[in-house]
Design an enzyme around this catalytic site. Sequence first.
Site, short mmCIF file in Angstrom:
data_model
loop_
_atom_site.label_atom_id
_atom_site.label_comp_id
_atom_site.label_asym_id
_atom_site.label_seq_id
_atom_site.Cartn_x
_atom_site.Cartn_y
_atom_site.Cartn_z
N ASN A 91 0.79 -1.23 0.00
CA ASN A 91 0.00 0.00 0.00
C ASN A 91 0.83 1.29 0.00
OD1 ASN A 91 -2.37 1.85 0.90
ND2 ASN A 91 -0.92 1.99 2.59
N SER A 142 -3.94 2.88 -8.17
CA SER A 142 -4.61 4.19 -8.20
C SER A 142 -5.38 4.33 -9.50
CB SER A 142 -3.58 5.31 -8.14
OG SER A 142 -4.20 6.56 -8.42
N TYR A 155 4.87 8.22 -10.84
CA TYR A 155 3.77 7.64 -10.04
C TYR A 155 2.82 6.86 -10.96
CZ TYR A 155 -0.30 7.75 -6.81
OH TYR A 155 -1.36 7.43 -6.01
N LYS A 159 1.94 2.93 -10.78
CA LYS A 159 0.57 2.46 -10.50
C LYS A 159 0.08 1.53 -11.62
CE LYS A 159 0.30 4.10 -6.56
NZ LYS A 159 0.21 3.16 -5.44
N THR A 190 -6.77 11.67 2.87
CA THR A 190 -5.72 11.06 3.71
C THR A 190 -4.65 12.14 3.90
OG1 THR A 190 -4.44 10.36 1.79
CG2 THR A 190 -6.09 8.78 2.60
P1 NAP Z 1 -0.60 8.51 3.09
O1 NAP Z 1 -1.70 9.22 3.74
O2 NAP Z 1 0.64 9.27 2.78
O3 NAP Z 1 -0.16 7.24 3.91
C1 NAP Z 1 0.93 6.49 3.42
C2 NAP Z 1 1.38 5.48 4.42
O4 NAP Z 1 2.55 4.84 3.92
C3 NAP Z 1 1.77 6.05 5.76
O5 NAP Z 1 1.53 5.08 6.75
C4 NAP Z 1 3.27 6.29 5.59
O6 NAP Z 1 3.86 6.38 6.87
C5 NAP Z 1 3.66 5.04 4.80
N1 NAP Z 1 4.84 5.16 3.93
C6 NAP Z 1 5.00 5.97 2.85
N2 NAP Z 1 6.19 5.78 2.29
C7 NAP Z 1 6.82 4.81 3.01
C8 NAP Z 1 8.09 4.19 2.94
N3 NAP Z 1 8.97 4.53 2.00
N4 NAP Z 1 8.41 3.25 3.85
C9 NAP Z 1 7.53 2.90 4.83
N5 NAP Z 1 6.30 3.46 4.94
C10 NAP Z 1 5.96 4.41 4.06
O7 NAP Z 1 -1.10 7.87 1.69
P2 NAP Z 1 -2.57 7.38 1.23
O8 NAP Z 1 -3.26 8.49 0.58
O9 NAP Z 1 -3.22 6.63 2.33
O10 NAP Z 1 -2.13 6.38 0.06
C11 NAP Z 1 -1.97 5.00 0.27
C12 NAP Z 1 -1.92 4.31 -1.08
O11 NAP Z 1 -3.14 4.59 -1.78
C13 NAP Z 1 -0.77 4.77 -1.98
O12 NAP Z 1 -0.24 3.69 -2.70
C14 NAP Z 1 -1.46 5.74 -2.93
O13 NAP Z 1 -0.81 5.81 -4.17
C15 NAP Z 1 -2.82 5.09 -3.06
N6 NAP Z 1 -3.87 6.04 -3.50
C16 NAP Z 1 -4.37 6.98 -2.66
C17 NAP Z 1 -5.37 7.84 -3.12
C18 NAP Z 1 -6.02 8.89 -2.25
O14 NAP Z 1 -6.98 9.52 -2.71
N7 NAP Z 1 -5.57 9.10 -1.03
C19 NAP Z 1 -5.82 7.75 -4.45
C20 NAP Z 1 -5.25 6.79 -5.28
C21 NAP Z 1 -4.29 5.92 -4.79
P3 NAP Z 1 5.20 7.28 7.11
O15 NAP Z 1 4.96 8.57 6.41
O16 NAP Z 1 5.34 7.36 8.58
O17 NAP Z 1 6.26 6.49 6.47
#
Ligand code: NAP
Length: 260
Positions: A91, A142, A155, A159, A190
């Site tokens: 994730n 995504s 990105y 994806k 998020t």
């Molecule tokens: P987020 O709020 O930034 O959360 C990301 C999580 O991953 C956090 O727990 C972060 O913790 C951890 N993380 C990030 N990089 C890391 C690394 N190099 N090593 C270890 N941990 C890491 O992101 P999110 O929006 O929930 O997104 C999660 C996934 O959903 C991603 O793959 C994103 O591409 C996908 N996505 C999200 C959306 C959206 O609308 N939010 C839309 C499409 C896809 P730390 O920062 O403490 O490391």
Amino acid sequence: MDLGLKDKVILITGGTKGIGGAISKAVARENAIPVFVGRGEASGNEMLETFKANGINAHFIQANLNEEGQCKRIVDEVLETFGKIDALVNNAGANDSVGLEAGNPKKFANSVFNNLNHYYEMAHYCLPALKKSKGNILNISSKVALVGQGGTSGYAASKGAQLSLTREWAAELLPYNIRVNAILPAEVMTPLYKSWLDSFDDPEEKLKNITRNIPMGNRMTSDTEIADLAAFILSEKSGHTTAQWFSPDGGYVHLDRSLT
Ligand code: NAP
């Protein structure tokens, strides 16, 4: 419905916040054992304490997935602690705005490495344990993989590759009965999404423009709606579901624009 996830060890990269954090909570509600990985010690420990205070068995591993050797260390630690892995949720990731025009080959290569490499590494190191447990893999991709966004080549490439790997691994792992699926979130509030939104001059107006184009209810998808689908896919209730790409997005990607 009881999803039958009791005592299943579910390893979630980036499971401390955002969508991953919601998946950790969703599987914990089903009495599974969430093992969540993140770089930030404080947010990981805070989540762990909350779980413990509620009598939930959980485990936090602090690691940067992009540092050499960390993915193997994570998997080794889970196996030393619990002796098994029932599911992997790939994730963690970040939309890092490395575009075609506003980017360069080195930045592109770094972005692809940071967003894609650990998906492969985690699956690779988890595989022996998943073969034993007849477990499954869920890749969080995504909507950008299908519709693009502009200005984020690294990105988008990562994806898209995650979707291809979902099909490729589903094919390769058929003999072991290991299912592999993907979820494609679209618009979910998020920490990552908020910081992206805040990069616009008028974040509120930008958000209004986005939500008015989401057909079902003109609203964002909640992280819980993504996480509950994830829990269902991870469970044996989805026992014949593999190689699928799910879009829980209120029809954002697949419905006719005239419906908004
Ligand atoms: P987020 O709020 O930034 O959360 C990301 C999580 O991953 C956090 O727990 C972060 O913790 C951890 N993380 C990030 N990089 C890391 C690394 N190099 N090593 C270890 N941990 C890491 O992101 P999110 O929006 O929930 O997104 C999660 C996934 O959903 C991603 O793959 C994103 O591409 C996908 N996505 C999200 C959306 C959206 O609308 N939010 C839309 C499409 C896809 P730390 O920062 O403490 O490391």
